[in-house]
Write an enzyme that holds these catalytic residues in place. Structure first.
Site, PDB file in Angstrom:
ATOM      1  N   HIS A 101     -20.062   4.350 -13.861  1.00 10.43           N
ATOM      2  CA  HIS A 101     -19.274   3.784 -12.755  1.00 10.43           C
ATOM      3  C   HIS A 101     -19.669   4.444 -11.431  1.00 10.43           C
ATOM      4  O   HIS A 101     -20.309   5.492 -11.418  1.00 10.43           O
ATOM      5  CB  HIS A 101     -17.774   4.002 -12.981  1.00 10.43           C
ATOM      6  CG  HIS A 101     -17.160   3.013 -13.924  1.00 10.43           C
ATOM      7  ND1 HIS A 101     -17.119   3.230 -15.281  1.00 10.43           N
ATOM      8  CD2 HIS A 101     -16.597   1.795 -13.712  1.00 10.43           C
ATOM      9  CE1 HIS A 101     -16.535   2.186 -15.865  1.00 10.43           C
ATOM     10  NE2 HIS A 101     -16.216   1.298 -14.941  1.00 10.43           N
ATOM     11  N   LYS A 117     -14.775   6.674  -8.678  1.00 13.70           N
ATOM     12  CA  LYS A 117     -13.835   6.522  -9.806  1.00 13.70           C
ATOM     13  C   LYS A 117     -13.216   7.868 -10.154  1.00 13.70           C
ATOM     14  O   LYS A 117     -13.913   8.877 -10.220  1.00 13.70           O
ATOM     15  CB  LYS A 117     -14.551   5.920 -11.016  1.00 13.70           C
ATOM     16  CG  LYS A 117     -13.615   5.631 -12.175  1.00 13.70           C
ATOM     17  CD  LYS A 117     -14.199   4.656 -13.165  1.00 13.70           C
ATOM     18  CE  LYS A 117     -13.263   4.428 -14.347  1.00 13.70           C
ATOM     19  NZ  LYS A 117     -11.990   3.782 -13.952  1.00 13.70           N
ATOM     20  N   GLU A 151       0.850  -1.199   0.000  1.00 11.01           N
ATOM     21  CA  GLU A 151       0.000   0.000   0.000  1.00 11.01           C
ATOM     22  C   GLU A 151       0.881   1.243   0.000  1.00 11.01           C
ATOM     23  O   GLU A 151       2.094   1.156   0.203  1.00 11.01           O
ATOM     24  CB  GLU A 151      -0.947   0.018   1.210  1.00 11.01           C
ATOM     25  CG  GLU A 151      -2.375  -0.419   0.876  1.00 11.01           C
ATOM     26  CD  GLU A 151      -3.094   0.529  -0.104  1.00 11.01           C
ATOM     27  OE1 GLU A 151      -2.719   1.708  -0.204  1.00 11.01           O
ATOM     28  OE2 GLU A 151      -4.043   0.086  -0.770  1.00 11.01           O
TER      29      GLU A 151
HETATM   30  P1  NAD Z   1      -9.095   2.257  -5.026  1.00  6.58           P
HETATM   31  O1  NAD Z   1      -8.822   3.714  -4.876  1.00  6.58           O
HETATM   32  O2  NAD Z   1     -10.145   1.617  -4.197  1.00  6.58           O
HETATM   33  O3  NAD Z   1      -7.735   1.430  -4.787  1.00  6.58           O
HETATM   34  C1  NAD Z   1      -6.462   1.846  -5.192  1.00  6.58           C
HETATM   35  C2  NAD Z   1      -5.509   1.533  -4.051  1.00  6.58           C
HETATM   36  O4  NAD Z   1      -4.180   1.766  -4.486  1.00  6.58           O
HETATM   37  C3  NAD Z   1      -5.778   2.413  -2.814  1.00  6.58           C
HETATM   38  O5  NAD Z   1      -5.937   1.590  -1.668  1.00  6.58           O
HETATM   39  C4  NAD Z   1      -4.511   3.253  -2.733  1.00  6.58           C
HETATM   40  O6  NAD Z   1      -4.134   3.572  -1.403  1.00  6.58           O
HETATM   41  C5  NAD Z   1      -3.489   2.310  -3.388  1.00  6.58           C
HETATM   42  N1  NAD Z   1      -2.276   2.993  -3.802  1.00  6.58           N
HETATM   43  C6  NAD Z   1      -2.138   4.259  -4.299  1.00  6.58           C
HETATM   44  N2  NAD Z   1      -0.821   4.538  -4.477  1.00  6.58           N
HETATM   45  C7  NAD Z   1      -0.135   3.442  -4.102  1.00  6.58           C
HETATM   46  C8  NAD Z   1       1.254   3.122  -4.032  1.00  6.58           C
HETATM   47  N3  NAD Z   1       2.202   4.006  -4.408  1.00  6.58           N
HETATM   48  N4  NAD Z   1       1.628   1.891  -3.581  1.00  6.58           N
HETATM   49  C9  NAD Z   1       0.701   0.992  -3.197  1.00  6.58           C
HETATM   50  N5  NAD Z   1      -0.636   1.247  -3.207  1.00  6.58           N
HETATM   51  C10 NAD Z   1      -1.046   2.459  -3.658  1.00  6.58           C
HETATM   52  O7  NAD Z   1      -9.388   2.025  -6.576  1.00  6.58           O
HETATM   53  P2  NAD Z   1      -9.965   0.708  -7.306  1.00  6.58           P
HETATM   54  O8  NAD Z   1     -11.414   0.889  -7.557  1.00  6.58           O
HETATM   55  O9  NAD Z   1      -9.477  -0.515  -6.598  1.00  6.58           O
HETATM   56  O10 NAD Z   1      -9.236   0.850  -8.707  1.00  6.58           O
HETATM   57  C11 NAD Z   1      -7.810   0.880  -8.819  1.00  6.58           C
HETATM   58  C12 NAD Z   1      -7.435   1.003 -10.291  1.00  6.58           C
HETATM   59  O11 NAD Z   1      -7.866  -0.170 -11.010  1.00  6.58           O
HETATM   60  C13 NAD Z   1      -8.113   2.187 -11.013  1.00  6.58           C
HETATM   61  O12 NAD Z   1      -7.203   2.715 -11.948  1.00  6.58           O
HETATM   62  C14 NAD Z   1      -9.295   1.541 -11.712  1.00  6.58           C
HETATM   63  O13 NAD Z   1      -9.727   2.251 -12.846  1.00  6.58           O
HETATM   64  C15 NAD Z   1      -8.684   0.215 -12.094  1.00  6.58           C
HETATM   65  N6  NAD Z   1      -9.653  -0.869 -12.352  1.00  6.58           N
HETATM   66  C16 NAD Z   1      -9.336  -1.716 -13.369  1.00  6.58           C
HETATM   67  C17 NAD Z   1     -10.140  -2.805 -13.644  1.00  6.58           C
HETATM   68  C18 NAD Z   1      -9.716  -3.758 -14.731  1.00  6.58           C
HETATM   69  O14 NAD Z   1     -10.388  -4.774 -14.976  1.00  6.58           O
HETATM   70  N7  NAD Z   1      -8.596  -3.503 -15.425  1.00  6.58           N
HETATM   71  C19 NAD Z   1     -11.272  -3.050 -12.866  1.00  6.58           C
HETATM   72  C20 NAD Z   1     -11.573  -2.179 -11.820  1.00  6.58           C
HETATM   73  C21 NAD Z   1     -10.733  -1.091 -11.560  1.00  6.58           C
END
Ligand code: NAD
Length: 267
Positions: free
Chosen positions: A155, A159, A35
């Site tokens: 969404h 987001k 994290e």
């Molecule tokens: P979220 O904000 O709930 O989770 C992101 C996490 O990453 C947070 O807990 C944050 O603290 C952490 N983070 C930020 N910087 C960090 C670092 N330097 N080191 C470690 N952790 C760090 O968001 P989410 O809904 O889980 O989505 C995350 C990403 O995934 C977004 O870009 C979203 O668009 C993408 N997403 C992709 C898909 C897919 O199928 N490809 C599906 C859903 C979401």
């Protein structure tokens, strides 16, 4: 122990799903959870946080303390993913990326950084969306620019990027089917006196609200008929399981940059 997995963003919506997906797969084990430095979940057990009980894996911000692993799965934020990619390349870890919202320059940096390892990136890890992308491309080829293409996505309220990576991928599929370039044809905003729609435009409309997991429609509107290709995700586990499938697929692949179409054999 099977495939040893590190999950980055382990405290996030997708990260917690990924921790569950690793645990439910019999052929893989969670060995690390990452994290960001200021996160309030540092030091907590990743399994506890994901609601599946203690897995003996404490969430850390200190990459150097991570054990040996086979795959690094990252659903975080663009700059974070770029940092993690440097770490994965240095440790020769395979990388599976779900983060969206990269600029073209960031995407190029990511590809370069990851060139020594097998890496896979997808804006959407669901099987249905990846199938839909192929259908959309085919529809665009057959229908041509006589049918106006519009991409509509919805969404949840948290987001941070728009349009979604999946909506952009759908726009690229339309452009590819028409042998056009999305950058030249995309229309991201309409307000005020816009004038008539230009032939060949690919329009985007974005909805944000509540807890919507992810909905996408590619609409082809002609004269007297309309075709819609629509996908609705109802549970984030579908993305997490897809990412695990991608990780397992990467295990015996040489260094290279792959997509979900390769995993699903969609050519
Ligand atoms: P979220 O904000 O709930 O989770 C992101 C996490 O990453 C947070 O807990 C944050 O603290 C952490 N983070 C930020 N910087 C960090 C670092 N330097 N080191 C470690 N952790 C760090 O968001 P989410 O809904 O889980 O989505 C995350 C990403 O995934 C977004 O870009 C979203 O668009 C993408 N997403 C992709 C898909 C897919 O199928 N490809 C599906 C859903 C979401």
């Amino acid at each position: 122990m099977g495939m040893r997995v590190i999950v980055a963003g382990a405290g996030g919506r997708m990260g917690r799903m990924l921790v569950r997906a690793v645990h439910e797969s019999e052929s893989s084990t969670l060995v690390g959870a990452v994290e960001r430095r200021q996160s309030i979940v540092l030091g907590l057990d990743a399994g506890d946080l994901a609601g599946i009980g203690d897995l003996g894996v404490k969430i850390t911000a200190d990459a150097e303390t991570l054990p040996e692993a086979d795959v690094y799965i990252d659903f975080t934020a663009p700059e974070a993913t770029l940092d993690h990619a440097a770490f994965a390349a240095q440790r020769r870890l395979r990388m599976v990326i779900g983060t969206t919202g990269f600029s073209d320059q960031q995407l190029e940096r990511l590809r370069q950084t990851l060139s020594p390892v097998p890496a896979l990136m997808a804006a959407n890890y669901s099987v249905g969306v990846n199938l839909a992308l192929g259908l959309i491309r085919e529809a665009a080829t057959v229908l041509g620019s006589d049918y106006d293409a519009e991409i509509i996505e919805a969404h949840h309220r948290h987001k941070v990027d728009a349009p979604s990576g999946t909506a952009l991928a759908m726009g690229k599929a339309v452009a590819a089917g028409r042998k056009a370039n999305l950058n030249d044809t995309a229309v991201f905003t309409r307000a005020g006196n816009t004038g008539e729609r230009r032939v060949g435009d690919i329009g985007f409309a974005v909805i944000r609200g509540g807890d919507i997991v992810g909905e996408h429609t590619a609409m082809f509107a002609g004269l007297g008929e309309r075709l819609e290709i629509r996908h609705v995700a109802t549970d984030r586990m579908t993305f997490a399981r897809g990412a695990m499938r991608a990780a397992a697929w990467l295990m015996d692949k040489p260094a290279g940059y792959y997509g979900m179409r390769d995993v699903l054999g969609l050519g």
